[in-house]
Design an enzyme around this catalytic site. Structure first.
Site, PDB file in Angstrom:
ATOM      1  N   ASP A 106       0.801  -1.223   0.000  1.00  0.00           N
ATOM      2  CA  ASP A 106       0.000   0.000   0.000  1.00  0.00           C
ATOM      3  C   ASP A 106       0.833   1.272   0.000  1.00  0.00           C
ATOM      4  O   ASP A 106       0.319   2.354   0.321  1.00  0.00           O
ATOM      5  CB  ASP A 106      -0.960  -0.007   1.188  1.00  0.00           C
ATOM      6  N   ASP A 173      -6.956  -4.682  -4.040  1.00  0.00           N
ATOM      7  CA  ASP A 173      -6.617  -3.347  -3.543  1.00  0.00           C
ATOM      8  C   ASP A 173      -5.402  -2.755  -4.260  1.00  0.00           C
ATOM      9  O   ASP A 173      -5.303  -1.541  -4.447  1.00  0.00           O
ATOM     10  CB  ASP A 173      -6.302  -3.393  -2.048  1.00  0.00           C
TER      11      ASP A 173
END
Length: 393
Positions: A106, A173
């Site tokens: 991320d 994601d």
């Protein structure tokens, strides 16, 4: 300066729905400003009792979403208080660069909405350097044998079971994190950044997106050979279901990839995901946490999925033409208006966030809460609905 009086806020003739979105955006900016002395330098993680925030620990993946909202507010108003509050969080992001164990897939979320935003809005050279350093670290997570960016961290001696579970795994994601690599390619002309982003997008298209336009949350590969093994879920209802936020990540991600790369396969994938979402939503306007949950079971809403889907559909509409563009814009409007009708906290005095009814991780007992990523994409969707085009992806 009052937001409504600021020339950035606008002033062309817009339909009534746009006027509603304009007023909502002004409330968003007002709420962010109101909460600055309450939130301080902390970073919201999830809402709790009384619509108050619980805050992030160092390195949390959601650490940048409040920063992203502050940078958008600075763009809209020119107020130095928003810029100062965003830049004052720089040590939090330096911590991530300096501590290996808190870094994961991320990095794109974290540094696009903080350091890239800072560089684009202010020209700050240190921010640019931090973003490029993060992009190199994200690049290093690429698994050549399977053509994907490794999700989570498959290392460590404390929790060997978790390490075994995450090793060889990609997740929906991560499509959102590719923007950092594409930005780094534009900044440096180093081809590896673009090539890895392209390869991860292609692997996501082949293994996370099903033929009917629904999606897996995760896909597992043999860690040694890269052989594709099976699609699964981590936060959804079951392995074969369609977790709404995973669908949202992919739709927004592929629409943004196409806006960046003009690869027709990215556009076709975004269209497939959008058509499946339209079908799965039926007549509703706020998605349930997983589209496959039976009617006989609890079906909490996920406003964060609605916000991400709406923002992604506005991107898709912007790269299409004619009736197709109107189709995706109409669906984006419906989702955004659903959030305004059922989840909007900007009219609730004392609420520290923007949206109610977010589902962070239903199977872990985290639902019906404010979520900072829901708030960020809500703000982005409102801006896109009004024609704003300058974002940090």
């Amino acid at each position: 300066m009052n937001a409504a009086a600021n020339p950035y806020f606008a002033s062309r003739t817009i339909p009534r729905a746009r006027t509603i979105h304009q007023k909502a955006l002004e409330r968003v900016v007002a709420r962010l400003e109101e909460m600055m002395p309450v939130i301080g330098l902390r970073n919201p993680k999830i809402g709790g009792e009384g619509n108050a925030w619980h805050f992030c620990n160092p390195g949390d993946w959601v650490i940048s979403f409040h920063s992203g909202q502050l940078w958008l507010a600075y763009q809209l108003t020119g107020k130095e208080s928003f810029r100062n509050a965003a830049q004052a969080r720089r040590p939090d992001f330096r911590y991530i660069l300096e501590h290996r164990k808190v870094r994961d897939h991320d990095l794109g979320f974290q540094f696009s909405l903080h350091s890239v935003a800072d560089w684009q809005m202010t020209g700050d050279a240190e921010a640019r350097g931090m973003a490029l350093e993060a992009a190199k670290m994200l690049l290093a997570r690429f698994r050549e044998e399977g053509g994907y960016i490794q999700a989570w961290n498959p290392t460590g001696t404390v929790d060997r079971e978790r390490a075994a579970y995450v090793n060889g795994r990609m997740i929906a994601d991560c499509i959102q994190n590719l923007a950092l690599l594409y930005w780094a390619h534009r900044e440096t002309a180093i081809e590896d950044f673009r090539l890895v982003a392209d390869m991860h997008a292609d692997t996501s298209r082949r293994y996370l997106v099903r033929e009917d336009g629904t999606s897996f949350h995760t896909y597992l590969f043999d860690p040694a050979s890269g052989k594709p093994l099976k699609g699964q879920t981590h936060q959804g209802y079951r392995d074969g279901s369609c977790w709404s936020r995973g669908q949202a990540w992919l739709l927004h991600g592929f629409a943004q990839c196409y806006a960046t790369t003009r690869n027709p396969e990215d556009l076709e994938t975004a269209r497939m995901l959008a058509a499946a979402t339209e079908r799965l939503m039926g007549e509703t306007s706020v998605p349930v946490w997983d589209f496959s949950v039976p009617e006989t079971e609890p079906r909490p809403l996920d406003s964060s999925a609605g916000a991400i889907l709406s923002a992604g559909l506005y991107i898709l509409a912007s790269v299409c033409e004619g009736a197709e563009a109107e189709r995706w814009r109409a669906l984006a409007d419906r989702l955004l208006d659903g959030l305004l009708d059922q989840c909007d906290l900007t009219t609730v005095p004392g609420a520290q966030g923007l949206l109610a009814h977010g589902a962070a991780h239903v199977r872990a007992g985290q639902s019906d809460a404010m979520l900072p990523y829901g708030d960020y994409y809500f703000m982005e969707a409102l801006m896109r609905s009004l024609g704003h085009t300058r974002f940090f992806w």
